[in-house]
Design a protein around this motif. Structure first.
Motif, short mmCIF file in Angstrom:
data_model
loop_
_atom_site.label_atom_id
_atom_site.label_comp_id
_atom_site.label_asym_id
_atom_site.label_seq_id
_atom_site.Cartn_x
_atom_site.Cartn_y
_atom_site.Cartn_z
N THR A 4 0.70 -1.39 0.54
CA THR A 4 0.15 0.28 -0.28
C THR A 4 0.80 1.06 0.33
O THR A 4 0.53 2.17 -0.05
N PHE A 5 2.65 0.80 -0.14
CA PHE A 5 2.97 2.75 -0.02
C PHE A 5 3.52 3.11 -1.23
O PHE A 5 4.33 1.48 -2.42
N CYS A 6 3.88 4.03 -2.26
CA CYS A 6 4.36 3.95 -3.05
C CYS A 6 6.41 4.04 -3.30
O CYS A 6 6.36 4.20 -2.45
N ALA A 7 5.71 2.90 -4.57
CA ALA A 7 7.23 2.76 -4.38
C ALA A 7 8.38 3.89 -4.84
O ALA A 7 9.56 3.54 -5.00
N SER A 8 7.96 4.70 -5.63
CA SER A 8 8.87 5.89 -6.19
C SER A 8 8.48 6.66 -4.44
O SER A 8 9.74 7.28 -4.00
N CYS A 9 7.60 7.08 -3.65
CA CYS A 9 7.91 7.86 -2.67
C CYS A 9 7.52 7.77 -1.31
O CYS A 9 7.51 8.44 -0.43
N ALA A 10 6.93 6.92 -1.22
CA ALA A 10 6.50 5.41 -0.13
C ALA A 10 5.43 6.71 0.90
O ALA A 10 5.14 5.81 1.43
N LYS A 11 4.63 6.69 -0.17
CA LYS A 11 3.24 7.75 1.08
C LYS A 11 2.62 6.49 0.48
O LYS A 11 2.53 5.68 -0.49
N ASP A 12 1.87 6.63 1.96
CA ASP A 12 0.13 5.67 2.12
C ASP A 12 -0.50 6.58 1.44
O ASP A 12 -1.03 6.64 2.25
N THR A 13 -0.83 6.31 0.36
CA THR A 13 -2.47 6.65 -0.07
C THR A 13 -2.95 6.07 0.03
O THR A 13 -4.86 6.62 -0.08
N GLY A 14 -3.09 5.06 -0.80
CA GLY A 14 -4.01 4.07 -0.31
C GLY A 14 -5.33 4.13 -1.73
O GLY A 14 -5.88 2.90 -1.98
N ASP A 15 -4.30 4.42 -2.86
CA ASP A 15 -5.45 4.18 -4.23
C ASP A 15 -3.56 4.39 -4.66
O ASP A 15 -3.66 5.63 -5.28
N LEU A 16 -3.36 3.49 -4.86
CA LEU A 16 -2.31 2.77 -5.84
C LEU A 16 -2.41 2.48 -6.84
O LEU A 16 -3.48 1.35 -6.84
N GLN A 17 -1.62 2.33 -7.88
CA GLN A 17 -1.74 0.88 -9.49
C GLN A 17 -0.60 0.70 -9.43
O GLN A 17 0.37 1.21 -9.01
N THR A 18 -0.68 -0.55 -10.09
CA THR A 18 0.59 -1.42 -9.73
C THR A 18 1.38 -1.11 -11.53
O THR A 18 0.84 -0.78 -12.13
N CYS A 19 2.56 -1.62 -11.67
CA CYS A 19 3.33 -1.54 -12.38
C CYS A 19 2.59 -2.42 -13.11
O CYS A 19 2.16 -3.61 -13.01
N SER A 20 2.16 -1.94 -15.01
CA SER A 20 1.77 -2.48 -15.70
C SER A 20 2.33 -3.66 -16.60
O SER A 20 1.84 -4.79 -16.55
N CYS A 22 4.71 -5.86 -14.82
CA CYS A 22 5.09 -7.08 -13.42
C CYS A 22 4.24 -6.97 -12.91
O CYS A 22 4.52 -7.92 -11.62
N LYS A 23 3.45 -5.93 -12.83
CA LYS A 23 2.21 -5.93 -11.19
C LYS A 23 3.38 -6.15 -9.89
O LYS A 23 2.32 -6.23 -8.87
N GLY A 24 4.14 -5.79 -10.25
CA GLY A 24 4.65 -5.76 -8.79
C GLY A 24 4.57 -3.94 -8.12
O GLY A 24 3.87 -3.95 -7.53
N PRO A 25 5.86 -3.01 -8.06
CA PRO A 25 5.67 -2.08 -7.44
C PRO A 25 4.39 -1.60 -7.29
O PRO A 25 4.21 -1.58 -9.24
N MET A 26 4.28 -0.56 -6.88
CA MET A 26 2.85 0.40 -6.62
C MET A 26 3.22 1.92 -6.62
O MET A 26 4.15 2.13 -6.56
N TYR A 27 2.33 2.72 -7.27
CA TYR A 27 2.53 3.71 -7.67
C TYR A 27 0.95 4.81 -7.75
O TYR A 27 0.00 4.55 -7.72
N CYS A 28 1.31 6.28 -6.63
CA CYS A 28 0.85 6.87 -6.45
C CYS A 28 0.37 7.83 -7.48
O CYS A 28 -1.12 8.28 -7.34
N SER A 29 1.03 7.99 -8.32
CA SER A 29 0.80 8.84 -9.90
C SER A 29 1.36 8.61 -10.75
O SER A 29 2.86 7.53 -10.45
N LYS A 30 1.05 9.18 -12.36
CA LYS A 30 1.83 8.44 -13.27
C LYS A 30 3.08 9.18 -13.35
O LYS A 30 4.42 8.24 -13.55
N GLU A 31 3.63 10.52 -12.40
CA GLU A 31 5.01 11.07 -12.32
C GLU A 31 5.74 10.40 -11.05
O GLU A 31 6.71 9.80 -11.81
#
Length: 196
Positions: A4-20, A22-31
């Motif tokens: 539930t943590f963004c792989a880039s900024c490590a924030k816990d936003t609760g609304d994350l998308q996985t890398c399309s 490998c379905k591995g890390p999750m991100y809070c934004s495209k940026e």
């Protein structure tokens, strides 16, 4: 859970998308995903493992070892197969065989404490950081490495199921020492009574 943590900024936003890819890390934004791509690209393309999505720790560090099932326990902890309390071992082994079909990815979701990281000897439920004490690609983030101290005997010599058979470093990681962080760690450990 760690994912539930963004792989880039490590924030816990609760609304994350996985890398399309490998379905591995999750991100809070495209940026954040774009910023992290240089770091993630090699991981995404080579050697994808089911546990890669669990590598990121809350402190921003990453486990660099393997996540493996522990088919043993520790008598002093009252655990048996899978590091599971002795009274629950039979049921857990049965679930491993039948419900999960010996699939570690599926079993991990229900029993993360039955797994360990080979890089630091912490269980699969460890979300705070990888205490590798200088053996990892990034500086260790544990208090002792920040203070420039090797692990004290009472911690290094602990017998736990998750450390069985591993040769772990005592540290300190010279990349981690920071005088300000050292003082904060010393005070924090003292206030919480962690060094008694």
């Amino acid at each position: 859970m760690r994912d539930t943590f963004c792989a880039s900024c490590a924030k816990d936003t609760g609304d994350l998308q996985t890398c399309s890819g490998c379905k591995g890390p999750m991100y809070c934004s495209k940026e954040c995903q774009r910023k992290h791509w240089k770091t993630h690209k090699h991981e995404c393309e080579v050697g994808k493992k089911w546990y890669d999505r669990y590598r990121l720790c809350r402190d921003g560090s990453k486990h660099h070892g393997k996540l493996e099932l522990m088919p043993w326990g520790e008598p002093s902890e009252g655990t048996g197969w899978g590091c599971i309390p002795l009274e629950d071992v039979t049921e857990a082994k049965n679930l491993w065989e039948t419900k999960y079909g010996r699939d570690p990815k599926r079993f991990f979701k229900s029993y993360p404490l039955s797994f360990r990281w080979t890089c630091c000897g912490t269980d699969g439920g460890m979300v705070w950081g990888c205490d590798h004490h200088g053996t990892g690609p990034q500086p260790c983030t544990c208090d002792f490495c920040k203070m420039g101290q090797a692990l004290p005997d009472h911690i290094f010599d602990m017998t736990t199921a998750s450390r069985r058979g591993l040769t772990l470093s005592r540290g300190p990681d010279p990349r981690s020492y920071d005088p300000l962080q050292a003082e904060i760690s010393r005070m924090g450990r003292g206030l919480m009574g962690m060094d008694k």
